[in-house]
Design a protein around this motif. Sequence first.
Motif, mmCIF file in Angstrom:
data_model
loop_
_atom_site.group_PDB
_atom_site.id
_atom_site.type_symbol
_atom_site.label_atom_id
_atom_site.label_comp_id
_atom_site.label_asym_id
_atom_site.label_seq_id
_atom_site.Cartn_x
_atom_site.Cartn_y
_atom_site.Cartn_z
ATOM 1 N N MET A 1 -28.243 34.930 -43.291
ATOM 2 C CA MET A 1 -28.923 33.644 -42.870
ATOM 3 C C MET A 1 -27.705 32.540 -42.795
ATOM 4 N N THR A 2 -26.721 32.545 -43.505
ATOM 5 C CA THR A 2 -25.649 31.554 -43.192
ATOM 6 C C THR A 2 -25.199 31.513 -41.645
ATOM 7 N N GLN A 3 -24.928 32.736 -41.282
ATOM 8 C CA GLN A 3 -24.625 32.925 -39.903
ATOM 9 C C GLN A 3 -25.640 32.612 -38.984
ATOM 10 N N LYS A 4 -26.799 32.428 -39.181
ATOM 11 C CA LYS A 4 -27.891 31.985 -38.172
ATOM 12 C C LYS A 4 -27.965 30.525 -38.050
ATOM 13 N N ILE A 5 -27.659 29.834 -39.542
ATOM 14 C CA ILE A 5 -27.956 28.493 -39.543
ATOM 15 C C ILE A 5 -26.480 28.050 -39.133
ATOM 16 N N ARG A 6 -25.426 28.439 -39.182
ATOM 17 C CA ARG A 6 -24.232 27.893 -38.804
ATOM 18 C C ARG A 6 -24.289 27.978 -37.275
ATOM 19 N N THR A 7 -24.897 29.112 -36.442
ATOM 20 C CA THR A 7 -24.790 29.337 -34.993
ATOM 21 C C THR A 7 -25.705 28.358 -34.500
ATOM 22 N N SER A 8 -26.829 27.975 -35.010
ATOM 23 C CA SER A 8 -27.637 26.941 -34.445
ATOM 24 C C SER A 8 -27.220 25.592 -34.505
ATOM 25 N N THR A 9 -26.529 25.220 -35.507
ATOM 26 C CA THR A 9 -25.821 23.970 -35.730
ATOM 27 C C THR A 9 -24.671 23.924 -34.644
ATOM 28 N N HIS A 10 -24.018 24.931 -34.460
ATOM 29 C CA HIS A 10 -22.984 24.822 -33.509
ATOM 30 C C HIS A 10 -23.516 24.807 -32.016
ATOM 31 N N TYR A 11 -24.609 25.289 -31.733
ATOM 32 C CA TYR A 11 -25.145 25.328 -30.442
ATOM 33 C C TYR A 11 -25.587 23.832 -30.189
ATOM 34 N N LEU A 12 -26.478 23.366 -31.293
ATOM 35 C CA LEU A 12 -26.951 22.225 -30.990
ATOM 36 C C LEU A 12 -25.792 20.837 -30.887
ATOM 37 N N ALA A 13 -24.637 20.884 -31.710
ATOM 38 C CA ALA A 13 -23.676 20.022 -31.644
ATOM 39 C C ALA A 13 -22.953 20.224 -30.253
ATOM 40 N N ALA A 14 -22.833 21.436 -29.977
ATOM 41 C CA ALA A 14 -22.122 21.693 -28.503
ATOM 42 C C ALA A 14 -22.982 21.060 -27.467
ATOM 43 N N MET A 15 -24.412 21.263 -27.624
ATOM 44 C CA MET A 15 -25.270 20.778 -26.445
ATOM 45 C C MET A 15 -25.301 19.342 -26.330
ATOM 46 N N ILE A 16 -25.175 18.619 -27.573
ATOM 47 C CA ILE A 16 -25.196 17.086 -27.431
ATOM 48 C C ILE A 16 -23.612 16.668 -27.077
ATOM 49 N N LEU A 17 -22.728 17.373 -27.597
ATOM 50 C CA LEU A 17 -21.602 16.531 -27.456
ATOM 51 C C LEU A 17 -21.011 16.919 -26.063
ATOM 52 N N LEU A 18 -21.401 18.081 -25.453
ATOM 53 C CA LEU A 18 -21.259 18.130 -24.000
ATOM 54 C C LEU A 18 -22.007 17.218 -22.947
ATOM 55 N N THR A 19 -23.031 16.701 -23.430
ATOM 56 C CA THR A 19 -23.684 15.829 -22.503
ATOM 57 C C THR A 19 -22.986 14.681 -22.616
ATOM 58 N N VAL A 20 -22.388 14.147 -23.845
ATOM 59 C CA VAL A 20 -21.788 12.865 -23.848
ATOM 60 C C VAL A 20 -20.402 13.216 -23.047
ATOM 61 N N TYR A 21 -19.747 14.398 -23.342
ATOM 62 C CA TYR A 21 -18.537 14.723 -22.717
ATOM 63 C C TYR A 21 -18.566 14.571 -21.157
ATOM 64 N N GLY A 22 -19.654 15.237 -20.495
ATOM 65 C CA GLY A 22 -19.636 15.286 -19.052
ATOM 66 C C GLY A 22 -19.339 13.929 -18.178
ATOM 67 N N GLY A 23 -19.926 12.888 -18.910
ATOM 68 C CA GLY A 23 -19.814 11.284 -18.323
ATOM 69 C C GLY A 23 -18.553 10.892 -18.779
ATOM 70 N N GLN A 24 -17.927 11.462 -19.742
ATOM 71 C CA GLN A 24 -16.502 10.732 -20.017
ATOM 72 C C GLN A 24 -15.387 11.184 -19.163
ATOM 73 N N VAL A 25 -15.494 12.495 -18.697
ATOM 74 C CA VAL A 25 -14.386 13.232 -18.079
ATOM 75 C C VAL A 25 -14.553 13.104 -16.497
ATOM 76 N N CYS A 26 -16.019 13.066 -15.998
ATOM 77 C CA CYS A 26 -16.185 13.331 -14.583
ATOM 78 C C CYS A 26 -17.046 12.363 -14.155
ATOM 79 N N PRO A 27 -16.353 11.507 -13.184
ATOM 80 C CA PRO A 27 -17.003 10.502 -12.330
ATOM 81 C C PRO A 27 -18.472 10.654 -11.744
ATOM 82 N N LEU A 28 -18.582 12.243 -11.157
ATOM 83 C CA LEU A 28 -19.603 12.572 -10.656
ATOM 84 C C LEU A 28 -21.012 13.047 -11.553
ATOM 85 N N ILE A 29 -20.513 13.378 -12.655
ATOM 86 C CA ILE A 29 -21.659 13.440 -13.595
ATOM 87 C C ILE A 29 -21.990 12.225 -14.338
ATOM 88 N N ASP A 30 -21.179 11.219 -14.370
ATOM 89 C CA ASP A 30 -21.207 9.939 -14.878
ATOM 90 C C ASP A 30 -22.519 9.346 -14.033
#
Length: 479
Positions: A1-30
């Motif tokens: 169960m710990t592995q599943k929760i940890r995986t879901s947390t990582h995927y959700l955090a990565a998805m949110i942070l990548l959304t913010v990251y795209g506009g910060q490093v790429c003028p086109l995505i911005d």
Amino acid sequence: MTQKIRTSTHYLAAMILLTVYGGQVCPLIDTLTLAHWGTLVAAAFIPMALLRMWLLPRLLNRVAIYDQPGRQFFFDLGLFLLFGSGLAVYNTVHLGFSVFESGPKVLLGFLIFGFFSGLDLALERERANGLTIIRENISPPETVRYTSLTRKFSGFALATVFLAGTVLILTVVKDVYWLTDVNFAMEGSRAQLLIVAEIGFIMLVLSGYILLIIASYTRNIRLFFGNETSVLRKVREGDLTRRVPRLTADEFGEIAGHTNIMIDGLIERDRIKNVFGKTVSPAIAGRLMDREKQGLSLGGSIQPLAILMCDIRDFTARAEGNPPEQVIEDLNRWFTEAVEATNSHGGVVDKFIGDGILALFGLDGEMDACEKAVACARDMLARLDRLNQSLDTPISVGIGIHKGEVLAGIVGSPERLEFTVVGDPVNTAARIERMTRRLDADILVSAAAHSDLPEGREWRDFGEQSFKGKSQKIRLYGL
């Protein structure tokens, strides 16, 4: 169960942070709205999570439990790179972004979050597998893949520096590009604050992931060392039944393996010591062990000892008139009683001489050595009376006790050593024992031994007796 929760947390955090990251490093995505870019990122993550859920168990079941953490890390990193490449291609084909402008930056973002997420999930897998290895006592196969800790640390450090440095460089380049369109007179201060905020946010995210990896690895190290120290604590307490499970295929596993070899060596040492202690008395074995620490050498020291010699009377006739098996069985039963009597009175059985016993009293300098020797002799006779009630042919013994200075030490050759006592008092004790037949006494003591006994006990004075090979007569006393 710990592995599943940890995986879901990582995927959700990565998805949110990548959304913010795209506009910060790429003028086109911005140029895209946050909702538009976030939808594209989510469209990549949802099938990636489903594919991982279906494929990972099948992949790990094919490899040894020791190889699973490493296999899972590269699998997770590969998934991020695969779907990151797919999103980069989509941006180029459908949104018209430059393949060299947007694609590498998107791929870098997926690489960063895939690296840290995959590493943390692999460390969690390593810990869970370690608990399974402990619980089920699993041993590593011969073909397990060995990876040194220095290689792991070096790889993590180099990857972290490269990824963090690249993201910061891309952010600075993007901000410089953005500053060319800023009116410094009107918006200079705001632009500076935004740049500082962007860099601070990136540093905060990277620092958070690095601290997370350090925390996960620290937790694993605590498990590894706790596993090792708990067994070593038992070993220190004398419990050699435990073994250290090898939880990883690295230096920690090597330490566990060497610890188990050490425990096997201690078991072998105790086994040899146990056998050694049965061939010689524990006291003499201890003396030999002490001498061995200093380097075994021939020789010894002069010590005043009380010497007890006990021998079975008419043993030759007994051996001729009874089956050998019966003779040996009766002899061993008598020796068992005689040794217990000697030990209980503080004596040391030096050796068995055929059917005779040579026992020593006073090796540690006791003043009442002769008194203990006589008490031991009386105890031997009492035990023999009880033993004879169960024997077909009763045993009769004679006991001679003498006191004198002997050489106590190691004799033999460098290849074959023995701790014993040498000197005229030993021969005299043997001759006194033989005299018990002629004087019809079960116990005879010399005048030298008798002088150290307390008064009040009735002893029969047999007067001075002559012994073969002795120029002077010896006064004997008997019970």
